[in-house]
Scaffold this motif. Structure first.
Motif, PDB file in Angstrom:
ATOM      1  N   LEU A  25       0.854  -1.182   0.000  1.00 16.14           N
ATOM      2  CA  LEU A  25       0.000   0.000   0.000  1.00 16.14           C
ATOM      3  C   LEU A  25       0.890   1.233   0.000  1.00 16.14           C
ATOM      4  CD1 LEU A  25      -2.699   1.587   0.446  1.00 16.14           C
ATOM      5  CD2 LEU A  25      -2.236   1.378   2.905  1.00 16.14           C
ATOM      6  N   ALA A  26       0.603   2.176  -0.884  1.00 14.58           N
ATOM      7  CA  ALA A  26       1.294   3.462  -0.897  1.00 14.58           C
ATOM      8  C   ALA A  26       0.275   4.554  -0.594  1.00 14.58           C
ATOM      9  CB  ALA A  26       1.950   3.718  -2.251  1.00 14.58           C
ATOM     10  N   PHE A  27       0.584   5.370   0.404  1.00 11.81           N
ATOM     11  CA  PHE A  27      -0.229   6.529   0.755  1.00 11.81           C
ATOM     12  C   PHE A  27       0.707   7.731   0.756  1.00 11.81           C
ATOM     13  CE2 PHE A  27      -2.394   8.894   4.504  1.00 11.81           C
ATOM     14  CZ  PHE A  27      -3.024   9.760   3.632  1.00 11.81           C
ATOM     15  N   LEU A  28       0.505   8.659  -0.179  1.00 10.61           N
ATOM     16  CA  LEU A  28       1.447   9.759  -0.320  1.00 10.61           C
ATOM     17  C   LEU A  28       0.728  11.056  -0.606  1.00 10.61           C
ATOM     18  CD1 LEU A  28       2.924   9.820  -3.870  1.00 10.61           C
ATOM     19  CD2 LEU A  28       1.645   7.816  -3.128  1.00 10.61           C
ATOM     20  N   GLY A  29       1.433  12.155  -0.323  1.00  9.21           N
ATOM     21  CA  GLY A  29       0.865  13.458  -0.589  1.00  9.21           C
ATOM     22  C   GLY A  29       1.914  14.547  -0.602  1.00  9.21           C
ATOM     23  N   ASP A  30       1.549  15.701  -1.137  1.00 11.06           N
ATOM     24  CA  ASP A  30       2.403  16.891  -1.180  1.00 11.06           C
ATOM     25  C   ASP A  30       1.721  17.973  -0.370  1.00 11.06           C
ATOM     26  OD1 ASP A  30       4.667  16.538  -3.503  1.00 11.06           O
ATOM     27  OD2 ASP A  30       2.872  15.365  -3.908  1.00 11.06           O
ATOM     28  N   ILE A  31       2.455  18.585   0.555  1.00 11.22           N
ATOM     29  CA  ILE A  31       1.851  19.471   1.549  1.00 11.22           C
ATOM     30  C   ILE A  31       2.645  20.760   1.696  1.00 11.22           C
ATOM     31  CG2 ILE A  31       0.823  17.597   2.882  1.00 11.22           C
ATOM     32  CD1 ILE A  31       3.238  17.700   4.749  1.00 11.22           C
ATOM     33  N   ASP A  32       1.984  21.774   2.264  1.00 10.87           N
ATOM     34  CA  ASP A  32       2.661  22.998   2.677  1.00 10.87           C
ATOM     35  C   ASP A  32       3.182  22.802   4.094  1.00 10.87           C
ATOM     36  OD1 ASP A  32       1.970  24.381   0.309  1.00 10.87           O
ATOM     37  OD2 ASP A  32      -0.007  24.870   1.136  1.00 10.87           O
ATOM     38  N   GLY A  33       4.396  23.273   4.337  1.00  9.61           N
ATOM     39  CA  GLY A  33       4.953  23.155   5.679  1.00  9.61           C
ATOM     40  C   GLY A  33       5.638  21.828   5.911  1.00  9.61           C
ATOM     41  N   ASP A  34       5.827  21.476   7.185  1.00  5.30           N
ATOM     42  CA  ASP A  34       6.633  20.303   7.524  1.00  5.30           C
ATOM     43  C   ASP A  34       5.787  19.034   7.610  1.00  5.30           C
ATOM     44  OD1 ASP A  34       6.285  19.630  10.799  1.00  5.30           O
ATOM     45  OD2 ASP A  34       5.627  21.612  10.123  1.00  5.30           O
ATOM     46  N   ARG A  35       6.440  17.917   7.377  1.00  4.88           N
ATOM     47  CA  ARG A  35       5.759  16.613   7.371  1.00  4.88           C
ATOM     48  C   ARG A  35       5.296  16.201   8.762  1.00  4.88           C
ATOM     49  NH1 ARG A  35       9.317  13.285   4.649  1.00  4.88           N
ATOM     50  NH2 ARG A  35      10.524  12.945   6.539  1.00  4.88           N
ATOM     51  N   GLU A  36       6.114  16.418   9.782  1.00  3.34           N
ATOM     52  CA  GLU A  36       5.800  15.930  11.109  1.00  3.34           C
ATOM     53  C   GLU A  36       4.459  16.456  11.606  1.00  3.34           C
ATOM     54  OE1 GLU A  36       7.051  13.807  13.629  1.00  3.34           O
ATOM     55  OE2 GLU A  36       7.944  12.976  11.818  1.00  3.34           O
ATOM     56  N   SER A  37       4.245  17.756  11.495  1.00  2.00           N
ATOM     57  CA  SER A  37       2.993  18.318  11.995  1.00  2.00           C
ATOM     58  C   SER A  37       1.809  17.855  11.152  1.00  2.00           C
ATOM     59  CB  SER A  37       3.066  19.851  12.014  1.00  2.00           C
ATOM     60  OG  SER A  37       3.217  20.377  10.697  1.00  2.00           O
ATOM     61  N   PHE A  38       2.046  17.601   9.861  1.00  2.00           N
ATOM     62  CA  PHE A  38       0.948  17.140   9.024  1.00  2.00           C
ATOM     63  C   PHE A  38       0.561  15.707   9.391  1.00  2.00           C
ATOM     64  CE2 PHE A  38      -1.013  15.172   5.341  1.00  2.00           C
ATOM     65  CZ  PHE A  38      -2.023  16.079   5.071  1.00  2.00           C
ATOM     66  N   LEU A  39       1.539  14.842   9.632  1.00  2.00           N
ATOM     67  CA  LEU A  39       1.215  13.472  10.040  1.00  2.00           C
ATOM     68  C   LEU A  39       0.443  13.476  11.356  1.00  2.00           C
ATOM     69  CD1 LEU A  39       4.486  11.484   9.166  1.00  2.00           C
ATOM     70  CD2 LEU A  39       2.356  11.607   7.873  1.00  2.00           C
ATOM     71  N   ALA A  40       0.824  14.379  12.260  1.00  2.00           N
ATOM     72  CA  ALA A  40       0.087  14.491  13.521  1.00  2.00           C
ATOM     73  C   ALA A  40      -1.355  14.921  13.267  1.00  2.00           C
ATOM     74  CB  ALA A  40       0.792  15.481  14.446  1.00  2.00           C
ATOM     75  N   GLN A  41      -1.554  15.826  12.310  1.00  2.00           N
ATOM     76  CA  GLN A  41      -2.901  16.260  11.958  1.00  2.00           C
ATOM     77  C   GLN A  41      -3.696  15.116  11.328  1.00  2.00           C
ATOM     78  OE1 GLN A  41      -3.275  19.257   8.866  1.00  2.00           O
ATOM     79  NE2 GLN A  41      -4.986  20.247   9.923  1.00  2.00           N
ATOM     80  N   LEU A  42      -3.019  14.290  10.531  1.00  2.00           N
ATOM     81  CA  LEU A  42      -3.677  13.116   9.961  1.00  2.00           C
ATOM     82  C   LEU A  42      -4.223  12.210  11.052  1.00  2.00           C
ATOM     83  CD1 LEU A  42      -1.453  11.861   6.977  1.00  2.00           C
ATOM     84  CD2 LEU A  42      -3.880  12.416   6.876  1.00  2.00           C
ATOM     85  N   VAL A  43      -3.415  11.970  12.065  1.00  2.00           N
ATOM     86  CA  VAL A  43      -3.845  11.117  13.173  1.00  2.00           C
ATOM     87  C   VAL A  43      -5.039  11.740  13.885  1.00  2.00           C
ATOM     88  CG1 VAL A  43      -3.157  10.166  15.412  1.00  2.00           C
ATOM     89  CG2 VAL A  43      -1.561  10.097  13.483  1.00  2.00           C
ATOM     90  N   GLU A  44      -4.995  13.054  14.057  1.00  2.00           N
ATOM     91  CA  GLU A  44      -6.061  13.744  14.781  1.00  2.00           C
ATOM     92  C   GLU A  44      -7.383  13.709  14.010  1.00  2.00           C
ATOM     93  OE1 GLU A  44      -7.189  18.284  16.292  1.00  2.00           O
ATOM     94  OE2 GLU A  44      -5.180  17.836  15.527  1.00  2.00           O
ATOM     95  N   LEU A  45      -7.352  13.962  12.713  1.00  2.00           N
ATOM     96  CA  LEU A  45      -8.579  14.111  11.931  1.00  2.00           C
ATOM     97  C   LEU A  45      -9.014  12.833  11.214  1.00  2.00           C
ATOM     98  CD1 LEU A  45      -8.013  17.634  10.304  1.00  2.00           C
ATOM     99  CD2 LEU A  45      -9.210  17.063  12.430  1.00  2.00           C
ATOM    100  N   ALA A  46      -8.104  11.887  11.031  1.00  2.00           N
ATOM    101  CA  ALA A  46      -8.453  10.677  10.259  1.00  2.00           C
ATOM    102  C   ALA A  46      -7.888   9.415  10.892  1.00  2.00           C
ATOM    103  CB  ALA A  46      -7.944  10.823   8.822  1.00  2.00           C
ATOM    104  N   GLY A  47      -7.653   9.466  12.201  1.00  2.00           N
ATOM    105  CA  GLY A  47      -7.014   8.344  12.872  1.00  2.00           C
ATOM    106  C   GLY A  47      -7.765   7.026  12.723  1.00  2.00           C
ATOM    107  N   GLU A  48      -9.078   7.042  12.969  1.00  2.00           N
ATOM    108  CA  GLU A  48      -9.842   5.800  12.905  1.00  2.00           C
ATOM    109  C   GLU A  48      -9.881   5.234  11.494  1.00  2.00           C
ATOM    110  OE1 GLU A  48     -10.907   4.002  15.492  1.00  2.00           O
ATOM    111  OE2 GLU A  48      -9.729   5.544  16.541  1.00  2.00           O
ATOM    112  N   GLY A  49     -10.050   6.122  10.503  1.00  2.00           N
ATOM    113  CA  GLY A  49     -10.061   5.657   9.119  1.00  2.00           C
ATOM    114  C   GLY A  49      -8.726   5.077   8.706  1.00  2.00           C
ATOM    115  N   LEU A  50      -7.639   5.708   9.104  1.00  2.00           N
ATOM    116  CA  LEU A  50      -6.316   5.194   8.778  1.00  2.00           C
ATOM    117  C   LEU A  50      -6.069   3.859   9.449  1.00  2.00           C
ATOM    118  CD1 LEU A  50      -4.249   8.506   8.951  1.00  2.00           C
ATOM    119  CD2 LEU A  50      -4.728   7.157   6.911  1.00  2.00           C
ATOM    120  N   ARG A  51      -6.547   3.689  10.661  1.00  2.00           N
ATOM    121  CA  ARG A  51      -6.395   2.391  11.332  1.00  2.00           C
ATOM    122  C   ARG A  51      -7.122   1.290  10.571  1.00  2.00           C
ATOM    123  NH1 ARG A  51      -4.124   2.185  16.277  1.00  2.00           N
ATOM    124  NH2 ARG A  51      -3.662   4.183  17.291  1.00  2.00           N
TER     125      ARG A  51
END
Length: 436
Positions: free
Chosen positions: A81-107
């Motif tokens: 599985l490949a999950f990728l994206g291009d974002i503004d700003g740094d990766r670390e804070s974006f991954l944290a936001q992913l967990v916050e807003l889409a944690g259950e779906g990603l699990r």
């Protein structure tokens, strides 16, 4: 300037669960391949820093080409599985936001991957599965998602207002038209109907590292030049030996598979392209790929970050990634138009550039000293690429309907508003950009 970053979560899919994963990914789409921005698993539309993203099942079947070409057994690569994206700003804070807003779906998604357990730290697991790119291209560095949306609204507002101003004062007085439009935008901003956020300053650390990279790489190459000059004839000889002996492996692409992949494309003016393939065996080819991708990455950071990759202007983002101990390469891009026009654009404008990297892949059309042949052989090159094409199961773009040309023109309209174009011809060109 706001720096852009990338992420790529790349994980093996649990045995026998590929179709289950594809079915789950399909629930995230409006049509095959086209993401629903508000889907229940990863609601992409809630992430205001995300330009483009995709999820796909990567199934590399070109390992058979190694056996065909070189007569040596090749290890089959499991589906990932490949999950990728291009974002503004740094990766670390974006991954944290992913967990916050889409944690259950990603699990739910990652539960179908090997090694992921329900009790795992999701952020830590994604960090451990993130793969750095070998080279990354951004059409216009520093242009944020917010800027894209604001400039598009600005251009539309100007286009709606311009006919009324022309009816009132006429077309001939370009400077007055400009003043009237400037006054209109000022009123819209005061009322809150329009916003034009100033460009953020480049972080100090990024400025320092960027300057060091800009100067340091050419300096190191210059220091190594005496060794390079001595080694060059031997490297060229070895290259030519390999070019003469490496076979082409260009089976006819399966029509059924191509038709299936096509179902995932052409839902917007922009399309995703995903491909994966094996590198030719041996240290020389792997080293050559790594070196040319290193140069490509440096050039993309410092030369080709203002709307074009060499002479190609239709690409929004592109990325090259090594995987499987650098034996294979992934390539992802987001481009305007059809796949056929995309391939033609590269073949006609920068075939030599394709050869530098892709000619190190197993079965590539034969080249001469890397620069000639290869992608210039149009039918062979297209067959090679289509055999490595991967279906993009889920693809998201934050600004549908806008091509790279539109983004550049919208920025030009904004700049012309802030500083009046000099001369009657320049003003007419600017007004034409508003009306398009």
């Amino acid at each position: 300037m706001t720096p852009q970053s990338t992420f790529l979560i790349f994980a093996p899919i649990a045995k026998g669960r590929v179709e289950e994963l594809r079915a789950l990914l399909a629930t995230m789409t409006l049509r095959p391949g086209l993401a629903d921005p508000q889907n229940a698993l990863v609601p992409f539309g809630r992430f205001d820093r995300l330009h483009v993203a995709r999820l796909l099942v990567v199934e590399v079947d070109t390992w058979r080409d190694i056996q065909t070409a070189y007569g040596t057994p090749a290890e089959q690569f499991p589906a990932h599985l490949a999950f990728l994206g291009d974002i503004d700003g740094d990766r670390e804070s974006f991954l944290a936001q992913l967990v916050e807003l889409a944690g259950e779906g990603l699990r739910r998604i990652f539960s179908l991957c090997e090694g992921f357990r329900a009790e795992d730290d999701l952020l830590g697991w994604m960090r451990s599965k993130n793969v750095e790119e070998a080279a990354n291209y951004v059409n216009t560095r520093g242009r944020t998602v917010l800027q894209v949306h604001e400039e598009d609204r600005l251009r539309r507002a100007l286009a709606a207002e311009l006919p009324a101003i022309v009816a009132r004062i006429g077309e001939a007085d370009g400077p007055r038209l400009h003043r009237e439009l400037v006054a209109f935008v000022a009123d819209e901003q005061r009322s809150g109907r329009l916003a034009l956020t100033p460009e953020a300053p480049t972080p100090l650390g990024r400025r320092i590292s960027g300057a060091a990279d800009l100067i340091g790489v050419p300096l190191v190459l210059l220091m190594l030049s005496p060794v390079t000059v001595l080694a060059f004839p031997f490297l060229l000889l070895r290259l030519r030996q390999l070019e003469r002996s490496d076979p082409e492996v260009l089976p006819r692409p399966d029509d059924t598979r191509l038709a299936w992949i096509a179902e995932f494309e052409d839902h917007d003016v922009t399309n995703p392209f995903s491909a994966a393939g094996d590198l030719k065996p041996g240290l020389f080819r792997r080293s050559a790929t790594a070196f040319f991708l290193f140069l490509l990455g440096w050039s993309a950071r410092h030369v080709f970050g203002r709307g074009y990759l060499t002479r190609v202007q239709s690409i929004h983002f592109a990325r090259w990634v090594f995987f499987d101990k650098r034996r294979r390469v992934l390539f992802f891009s987001n481009y305007d138009g059809s796949l056929e026009s995309y391939m033609d654009d590269f073949i006609n404008k920068v075939a030599w550039g394709l050869n530098l990297v892709f000619s190190n892949g197993v079965g590539y059309p034969s080249t001469r000293f890397l620069l000639k042949g290869g992608a210039e052989q149009e039918a062979k090159f297209k067959r090679y690429l289509r055999n490595r094409h991967q279906a993009t199961d889920v693809w998201y773009k934050a600004y549908p309907g806008l091509a790279a040309f539109d983004l550049a023109e919208n920025t030009r309209v904004r700049r012309g508003l802030e500083k009046r174009p000099v001369g009657a011809r320049a003003l007419r060109h600017w007004l034409a950009g508003i009306r398009r």
